[in-house]
Design a protein around this motif. Structure first.
Motif, PDB file in Angstrom:
ATOM      1  N   ASN A 293       6.327  13.231  -4.831  1.00 38.26           N
ATOM      2  CA  ASN A 293       7.265  14.358  -4.776  1.00 38.26           C
ATOM      3  C   ASN A 293       7.622  14.878  -6.167  1.00 38.26           C
ATOM      4  O   ASN A 293       8.474  15.747  -6.311  1.00 38.26           O
ATOM      5  N   GLY A 294       6.984  14.318  -7.214  1.00 40.64           N
ATOM      6  CA  GLY A 294       7.229  14.770  -8.574  1.00 40.64           C
ATOM      7  C   GLY A 294       8.263  13.959  -9.332  1.00 40.64           C
ATOM      8  O   GLY A 294       8.425  14.140 -10.535  1.00 40.64           O
ATOM      9  N   PHE A 295       8.964  13.061  -8.658  1.00 41.02           N
ATOM     10  CA  PHE A 295       9.952  12.213  -9.323  1.00 41.02           C
ATOM     11  C   PHE A 295       9.235  11.219 -10.234  1.00 41.02           C
ATOM     12  O   PHE A 295       8.140  10.750  -9.914  1.00 41.02           O
ATOM     13  N   THR A 296       9.849  10.890 -11.360  1.00 38.28           N
ATOM     14  CA  THR A 296       9.262   9.955 -12.309  1.00 38.28           C
ATOM     15  C   THR A 296      10.100   8.689 -12.389  1.00 38.28           C
ATOM     16  O   THR A 296      11.324   8.746 -12.505  1.00 38.28           O
ATOM     17  N   VAL A 297       9.429   7.554 -12.331  1.00 39.83           N
ATOM     18  CA  VAL A 297      10.055   6.240 -12.449  1.00 39.83           C
ATOM     19  C   VAL A 297       9.505   5.602 -13.716  1.00 39.83           C
ATOM     20  O   VAL A 297       8.304   5.676 -13.982  1.00 39.83           O
ATOM     21  N   THR A 298      10.375   4.972 -14.491  1.00 39.51           N
ATOM     22  CA  THR A 298       9.920   4.345 -15.726  1.00 39.51           C
ATOM     23  C   THR A 298      10.114   2.837 -15.699  1.00 39.51           C
ATOM     24  O   THR A 298      10.997   2.320 -15.028  1.00 39.51           O
TER      25      THR A 298
ATOM     26  N   ASP B 138       0.826  -1.212   0.000  1.00 46.29           N
ATOM     27  CA  ASP B 138       0.000   0.000   0.000  1.00 46.29           C
ATOM     28  C   ASP B 138       0.860   1.262   0.000  1.00 46.29           C
ATOM     29  O   ASP B 138       0.508   2.254  -0.642  1.00 46.29           O
ATOM     30  N   ASP B 139       1.980   1.237   0.715  1.00 45.10           N
ATOM     31  CA  ASP B 139       2.888   2.391   0.715  1.00 45.10           C
ATOM     32  C   ASP B 139       3.390   2.668  -0.699  1.00 45.10           C
ATOM     33  O   ASP B 139       3.474   3.821  -1.126  1.00 45.10           O
ATOM     34  N   ILE B 140       3.721   1.612  -1.407  1.00 46.32           N
ATOM     35  CA  ILE B 140       4.221   1.769  -2.777  1.00 46.32           C
ATOM     36  C   ILE B 140       3.118   2.327  -3.669  1.00 46.32           C
ATOM     37  O   ILE B 140       3.336   3.277  -4.430  1.00 46.32           O
ATOM     38  N   ASP B 141       1.930   1.755  -3.550  1.00 43.44           N
ATOM     39  CA  ASP B 141       0.807   2.251  -4.363  1.00 43.44           C
ATOM     40  C   ASP B 141       0.471   3.700  -4.034  1.00 43.44           C
ATOM     41  O   ASP B 141       0.159   4.484  -4.932  1.00 43.44           O
ATOM     42  N   ASN B 142       0.546   4.062  -2.769  1.00 39.68           N
ATOM     43  CA  ASN B 142       0.217   5.430  -2.353  1.00 39.68           C
ATOM     44  C   ASN B 142       1.276   6.450  -2.767  1.00 39.68           C
ATOM     45  O   ASN B 142       1.008   7.648  -2.765  1.00 39.68           O
ATOM     46  N   ALA B 143       2.470   5.982  -3.108  1.00 40.34           N
ATOM     47  CA  ALA B 143       3.521   6.895  -3.580  1.00 40.34           C
ATOM     48  C   ALA B 143       3.243   7.364  -5.003  1.00 40.34           C
ATOM     49  O   ALA B 143       3.764   8.391  -5.438  1.00 40.34           O
ATOM     50  N   ILE B 144       2.426   6.621  -5.733  1.00 43.81           N
ATOM     51  CA  ILE B 144       2.140   6.914  -7.139  1.00 43.81           C
ATOM     52  C   ILE B 144       0.945   7.875  -7.236  1.00 43.81           C
ATOM     53  O   ILE B 144      -0.113   7.597  -6.690  1.00 43.81           O
ATOM     54  N   VAL B 145       1.170   8.995  -7.939  1.00 43.97           N
ATOM     55  CA  VAL B 145       0.070   9.949  -8.116  1.00 43.97           C
ATOM     56  C   VAL B 145      -0.467   9.971  -9.542  1.00 43.97           C
ATOM     57  O   VAL B 145      -1.595  10.415  -9.774  1.00 43.97           O
ATOM     58  N   SER B 146       0.325   9.509 -10.510  1.00 45.78           N
ATOM     59  CA  SER B 146      -0.178   9.434 -11.878  1.00 45.78           C
ATOM     60  C   SER B 146       0.665   8.466 -12.682  1.00 45.78           C
ATOM     61  O   SER B 146       1.787   8.117 -12.296  1.00 45.78           O
ATOM     62  N   GLU B 147       0.105   8.034 -13.810  1.00 47.33           N
ATOM     63  CA  GLU B 147       0.814   7.125 -14.691  1.00 47.33           C
ATOM     64  C   GLU B 147       0.489   7.460 -16.133  1.00 47.33           C
ATOM     65  O   GLU B 147      -0.620   7.865 -16.453  1.00 47.33           O
TER      66      GLU B 147
ATOM     67  N   ILE C 164      10.202   1.409  -7.387  1.00 45.93           N
ATOM     68  CA  ILE C 164       9.796   2.280  -6.269  1.00 45.93           C
ATOM     69  C   ILE C 164      10.181   1.667  -4.932  1.00 45.93           C
ATOM     70  O   ILE C 164      10.527   2.384  -3.993  1.00 45.93           O
ATOM     71  N   TRP C 165      10.185   0.353  -4.837  1.00 48.43           N
ATOM     72  CA  TRP C 165      10.564  -0.301  -3.584  1.00 48.43           C
ATOM     73  C   TRP C 165      11.953   0.151  -3.121  1.00 48.43           C
ATOM     74  O   TRP C 165      12.150   0.463  -1.948  1.00 48.43           O
ATOM     75  N   ALA C 166      12.905   0.181  -4.036  1.00 50.76           N
ATOM     76  CA  ALA C 166      14.272   0.576  -3.670  1.00 50.76           C
ATOM     77  C   ALA C 166      14.318   2.047  -3.265  1.00 50.76           C
ATOM     78  O   ALA C 166      14.984   2.408  -2.282  1.00 50.76           O
ATOM     79  N   LEU C 167      13.617   2.886  -3.997  1.00 51.11           N
ATOM     80  CA  LEU C 167      13.625   4.314  -3.675  1.00 51.11           C
ATOM     81  C   LEU C 167      12.966   4.590  -2.322  1.00 51.11           C
ATOM     82  O   LEU C 167      13.510   5.326  -1.493  1.00 51.11           O
TER      83      LEU C 167
END
Length: 101
Positions: free
Chosen positions: A51-56, A23-32, A84-87
């Motif tokens: 925080n605005g960072f983008t992961v691909t 859930d923490d990982i899912d909640n970190a995502i604001v858009s895709e 995202i897990w590592a970040l």
């Protein structure tokens, strides 16, 4: 073991120290957003974090006849989300370090 199974095992073991959950990982995502490069099977997923960072994440079918937009999207998203897990793990570790200092 799936994320849900791992989470259930952690809870069943009574582990209560600070940690990340699915859930923490899912909640970190604001858009895709997704993009398939023209003439290819390469699908890229860009997940924007709170925080605005983008992961691909990427996916590509070896054979164009096997390409499926929805499957490519799912695989690319899963690959991006996995990063995202590592970040978030690093961020949690830093917070714990700062609290102890």
């Amino acid at each position: 073991m799936t994320e849900a199974e791992t989470e259930a095992a952690i809870v069943a073991a009574g582990k209560t120290a600070p940690r990340l959950t699915p859930d923490d990982i899912d909640n970190a995502i604001v858009s895709e957003d997704y993009y398939v490069f023209p003439g290819t099977t390469l699908t890229v997923c860009a997940l924007t974090l709170r925080n605005g960072f983008t992961v691909t994440g990427e996916s590509a079918a070896a054979s164009p006849s096997n390409f499926d937009w929805q499957i490519g999207q799912q695989v690319a998203r899963r690959n991006a989300r996995e990063k995202i897990w590592a970040l978030e793990g690093y961020l949690l570790k830093q917070r714990l370090f700062d609290q102890a200092a």
